[in-house]
Design a protein around this motif. Structure first.
Motif, PDB file in Angstrom:
ATOM      1  N   ILE A  56       0.827  -1.211   0.000  1.00  0.00           N
ATOM      2  CA  ILE A  56       0.000   0.000   0.000  1.00  0.00           C
ATOM      3  C   ILE A  56       0.862   1.262   0.000  1.00  0.00           C
ATOM      4  O   ILE A  56       0.476   2.292  -0.556  1.00  0.00           O
ATOM      5  CB  ILE A  56      -1.015   0.001   1.163  1.00  0.00           C
ATOM      6  CG1 ILE A  56      -0.320  -0.106   2.519  1.00  0.00           C
ATOM      7  CG2 ILE A  56      -2.031  -1.122   0.972  1.00  0.00           C
ATOM      8  CD1 ILE A  56      -1.276  -0.005   3.711  1.00  0.00           C
ATOM      9  N   ASP A  57       2.043   1.190   0.610  1.00  0.00           N
ATOM     10  CA  ASP A  57       2.965   2.324   0.575  1.00  0.00           C
ATOM     11  C   ASP A  57       3.399   2.606  -0.860  1.00  0.00           C
ATOM     12  O   ASP A  57       3.471   3.761  -1.295  1.00  0.00           O
ATOM     13  CB  ASP A  57       4.172   2.024   1.457  1.00  0.00           C
ATOM     14  CG  ASP A  57       5.031   3.251   1.727  1.00  0.00           C
ATOM     15  OD1 ASP A  57       4.605   4.372   1.396  1.00  0.00           O
ATOM     16  OD2 ASP A  57       6.134   3.093   2.279  1.00  0.00           O
ATOM     17  N   ALA A 117      -3.605   6.367   6.487  1.00  0.00           N
ATOM     18  CA  ALA A 117      -2.465   7.278   6.349  1.00  0.00           C
ATOM     19  C   ALA A 117      -2.107   7.478   4.882  1.00  0.00           C
ATOM     20  O   ALA A 117      -1.845   8.600   4.434  1.00  0.00           O
ATOM     21  CB  ALA A 117      -1.267   6.720   7.107  1.00  0.00           C
ATOM     22  N   PHE A 118      -2.128   6.395   4.115  1.00  0.00           N
ATOM     23  CA  PHE A 118      -1.726   6.504   2.717  1.00  0.00           C
ATOM     24  C   PHE A 118      -2.816   7.143   1.861  1.00  0.00           C
ATOM     25  O   PHE A 118      -2.514   7.789   0.851  1.00  0.00           O
ATOM     26  CB  PHE A 118      -1.305   5.130   2.191  1.00  0.00           C
ATOM     27  CG  PHE A 118      -0.103   4.573   2.916  1.00  0.00           C
ATOM     28  CD1 PHE A 118       0.934   5.404   3.296  1.00  0.00           C
ATOM     29  CD2 PHE A 118      -0.027   3.229   3.227  1.00  0.00           C
ATOM     30  CE1 PHE A 118       2.043   4.905   3.972  1.00  0.00           C
ATOM     31  CE2 PHE A 118       1.075   2.716   3.904  1.00  0.00           C
ATOM     32  CZ  PHE A 118       2.118   3.560   4.281  1.00  0.00           C
ATOM     33  N   VAL A 119      -4.066   6.991   2.249  1.00  0.00           N
ATOM     34  CA  VAL A 119      -5.135   7.750   1.608  1.00  0.00           C
ATOM     35  C   VAL A 119      -4.908   9.244   1.857  1.00  0.00           C
ATOM     36  O   VAL A 119      -5.058  10.079   0.954  1.00  0.00           O
ATOM     37  CB  VAL A 119      -6.517   7.313   2.139  1.00  0.00           C
ATOM     38  CG1 VAL A 119      -7.602   8.312   1.732  1.00  0.00           C
ATOM     39  CG2 VAL A 119      -6.875   5.919   1.616  1.00  0.00           C
ATOM     40  N   VAL A 123      -3.869  12.989  -0.868  1.00  0.00           N
ATOM     41  CA  VAL A 123      -4.567  14.271  -1.000  1.00  0.00           C
ATOM     42  C   VAL A 123      -3.956  15.402  -0.171  1.00  0.00           C
ATOM     43  O   VAL A 123      -4.194  16.578  -0.460  1.00  0.00           O
ATOM     44  CB  VAL A 123      -6.054  14.122  -0.609  1.00  0.00           C
ATOM     45  CG1 VAL A 123      -6.770  13.212  -1.593  1.00  0.00           C
ATOM     46  CG2 VAL A 123      -6.228  13.583   0.805  1.00  0.00           C
ATOM     47  N   LYS A 124      -3.182  15.071   0.835  1.00  0.00           N
ATOM     48  CA  LYS A 124      -2.603  16.107   1.701  1.00  0.00           C
ATOM     49  C   LYS A 124      -1.103  16.192   1.427  1.00  0.00           C
ATOM     50  O   LYS A 124      -0.361  15.255   1.723  1.00  0.00           O
ATOM     51  CB  LYS A 124      -2.863  15.795   3.178  1.00  0.00           C
ATOM     52  CG  LYS A 124      -2.392  16.907   4.125  1.00  0.00           C
ATOM     53  CD  LYS A 124      -2.832  16.599   5.556  1.00  0.00           C
ATOM     54  CE  LYS A 124      -2.295  17.605   6.558  1.00  0.00           C
ATOM     55  NZ  LYS A 124      -2.772  18.988   6.277  1.00  0.00           N
ATOM     56  N   LEU A 125      -0.674  17.312   0.898  1.00  0.00           N
ATOM     57  CA  LEU A 125       0.717  17.458   0.464  1.00  0.00           C
ATOM     58  C   LEU A 125       1.535  18.384   1.354  1.00  0.00           C
ATOM     59  O   LEU A 125       2.749  18.503   1.142  1.00  0.00           O
ATOM     60  CB  LEU A 125       0.756  17.982  -0.979  1.00  0.00           C
ATOM     61  CG  LEU A 125       0.024  17.124  -2.015  1.00  0.00           C
ATOM     62  CD1 LEU A 125       0.116  17.776  -3.392  1.00  0.00           C
ATOM     63  CD2 LEU A 125       0.586  15.711  -2.054  1.00  0.00           C
ATOM     64  N   LEU A 139      -1.079   7.552  12.372  1.00  0.00           N
ATOM     65  CA  LEU A 139      -1.680   6.592  11.439  1.00  0.00           C
ATOM     66  C   LEU A 139      -0.628   5.848  10.622  1.00  0.00           C
ATOM     67  O   LEU A 139      -0.787   4.662  10.326  1.00  0.00           O
ATOM     68  CB  LEU A 139      -2.623   7.313  10.478  1.00  0.00           C
ATOM     69  CG  LEU A 139      -3.889   7.942  11.076  1.00  0.00           C
ATOM     70  CD1 LEU A 139      -4.616   8.751  10.004  1.00  0.00           C
ATOM     71  CD2 LEU A 139      -4.803   6.876  11.647  1.00  0.00           C
ATOM     72  N   SER A 140       0.429   6.539  10.227  1.00  0.00           N
ATOM     73  CA  SER A 140       1.388   5.965   9.285  1.00  0.00           C
ATOM     74  C   SER A 140       2.504   5.164   9.951  1.00  0.00           C
ATOM     75  O   SER A 140       3.107   4.293   9.314  1.00  0.00           O
ATOM     76  CB  SER A 140       2.024   7.081   8.455  1.00  0.00           C
ATOM     77  OG  SER A 140       2.839   7.915   9.270  1.00  0.00           O
TER      78      SER A 140
END
Length: 299
Positions: A56-57, A117-119, A123-125, A139-140
Motif C-alpha cells: 500500500i505504501d 495514512a496513505f489515503v 490528498v494532503k501534500l 496513522l502511518s
C-alpha cells in the motif's frame, strides 16, 4: 484498437493488478524487519504485515497514479483486509494479513490505520504544524509498533513508548527523503509554519543543498524528535518479551544515530543514511541493553 477499448483494457489491467511494486524491500528500511531477534514462530506474521504495508505504501508513493486512483486501490486493499467479498487473489497480501490477524488475535485496525495514512498521502501534500505531522504519524507509523506489541502480547501501557519511537523513525525518514518527496510527489513533510518563520518556503527543497532557513527548520524538527526519544528509550524496559526488548533497543540506537547524522548531514546534497557499521554497532549495543532491560518496567 479504439480509444474506448484501450481505456477499458487499461481499467481491466488496473483491476487485475492493484499493486505497483517499487522494488523496495526490508533491506531498504532504517530498522530491522522481522530479524532473528524476534521469536521464529512470529516472524511469518511480521512478514505478512510488512508485505501488506509495503504494497500500500508503494501505491501511495507512485507518481504515475492520480490521487483518485491511489485512493481507489488503497480502499480496495482495506476492504480485502476486512474480508469484504469481491476481492480475489490479486489482493493476496491483504488476505494473508487478514488470516494472520485472525490467527494471532491482533486487531485489523493495525492494517486499516496504515491505509488511512496513505489515503491521506494521496490528498494532503503539506503539514503546517508539528501537531499535524504527529497526527499523520499516529496513522502511518505508530500502528507498526503497536502491531508488534500486540503480536507479542505486551501490555498496552507500552504503546506510549512505542508510539514515540515509531514517530521519530517516521520523521527522520521524512527528513532523509525530503528532496525526493518534493521532486517526485510535490509532498512536503517539513513543518510549513516553522519554515516560514525561518524565512524559507517549500521551494527551498528544490535546491541541491539546504538553505539556512531549511537547516534551522530541520533542526527544530530534530529537536522535537530528541524530545520524543525520552519516551522511546523507555520502551525496552517496558516490555516483557526479552526478544522484543532487544529488537526495540536496537531500533532505539538506530534512531538516535539517524538523528545525529541528520544534524550534521545535508539530505539535499546527498543521501543521509545508516552504514553497515552503524547497524553492527547498534545491533551489538542494543541487543545487550535490551537483554538486561526487559521486564524492569519503564521509569
Amino acid at each position: 484498437m479504439t480509444a474506448l477499448t484501450e481505456r477499458r483494457e487499461e481499467a481491466r489491467a488496473r483491476a487485475e493488478n492493484p499493486e505497483t511494486p517499487s522494488g523496495k524491500g526490508a533491506r531498504d528500511e532504517n530498522f530491522p524487519v522481522g530479524s532473528f531477534l524476534l521469536p521464529a514462530r512470529l516472524r511469518p506474521h511480521v512478514a505478512a504485515y510488512y508485505a501488506f504495508a509495503r504494497a500500500i505504501d508503494d501505491i501511495a508513493d507512485n507518481p504515475a497514479l492520480e490521487a483518485a486512483e491511489k485512493i481507489r486501490r488503497l480502499k480496495a486493499f482495506d476492504a480485502a483486509l476486512k474480508g469484504e467479498p469481491g476481492y480475489g487473489p490479486e489482493y493476496e497480501k491483504a488476505h494473508s494479513l487478514r488470516r494472520s490477524l485472525l490467527e494471532t488475535g491482533v486487531t485489523v485496525a493495525r492494517g486499516s490505520d496504515l491505509v488511512a495514512a496513505f489515503v491521506q498521502d494521496a490528498v494532503k501534500l503539506r503539514y503546517a504544524t508539528w501537531d499535524e505531522l504527529l497526527g499523520y504519524c499516529a496513522l502511518s507509523a505508530n500502528p507498526v509498533g503497536r502491531y508488534l506489541l500486540d503480536l507479542h502480547g505486551e501490555n498496552p501501557s507500552a504503546y506510549k513508548y512505542s508510539d514515540a519511537l515509531c514517530t521519530v523513525l517516521q520523521i527522520v525518514n521524512h527528513l532523509q527523503d525530503c528532496g525526493d518527496d518534493r521532486r517526485n510527489l510535490d509532498r512536503v513533510y517539513i513543518i510549513g509554519d516553522w519554515l516560514a518563520e525561518e524565512g524559507g518556503a517549500a521551494e527551498d527543497l528544490d535546491a541541491d543543498k539546504t538553505s539556512p532557513a531549511l537547516r534551522r527548520t530541520m533542526d527544530r524538527m530534530l529537536a522535537g524528535c530528541e524530545a520524543l526519544m525520552t519516551d522511546a528509550r523507555r520502551l525496552p524496559s517496558a516490555l516483557k518479551s526479552r526478544r522484543l526488548a532487544m529488537e526495540s533497543a536496537v531500533i532505539v540506537k538506530l534512531a538516535a544515530r539517524l538523528i545525529a547524522l541528520l544534524r550534521s548531514g545535508d539530505p539535499l546534497a546527498r543521501r543521509v543514511a545508516l552504514t553497515k557499521l552503524d547497524f553492527v554497532a547498534a545491533g551489538l549495543a542494543g541487543a545487550v541493553w535490551g537483554f538486561f532491560a526487559a521486564g524492569k518496567g519503564a521509569s
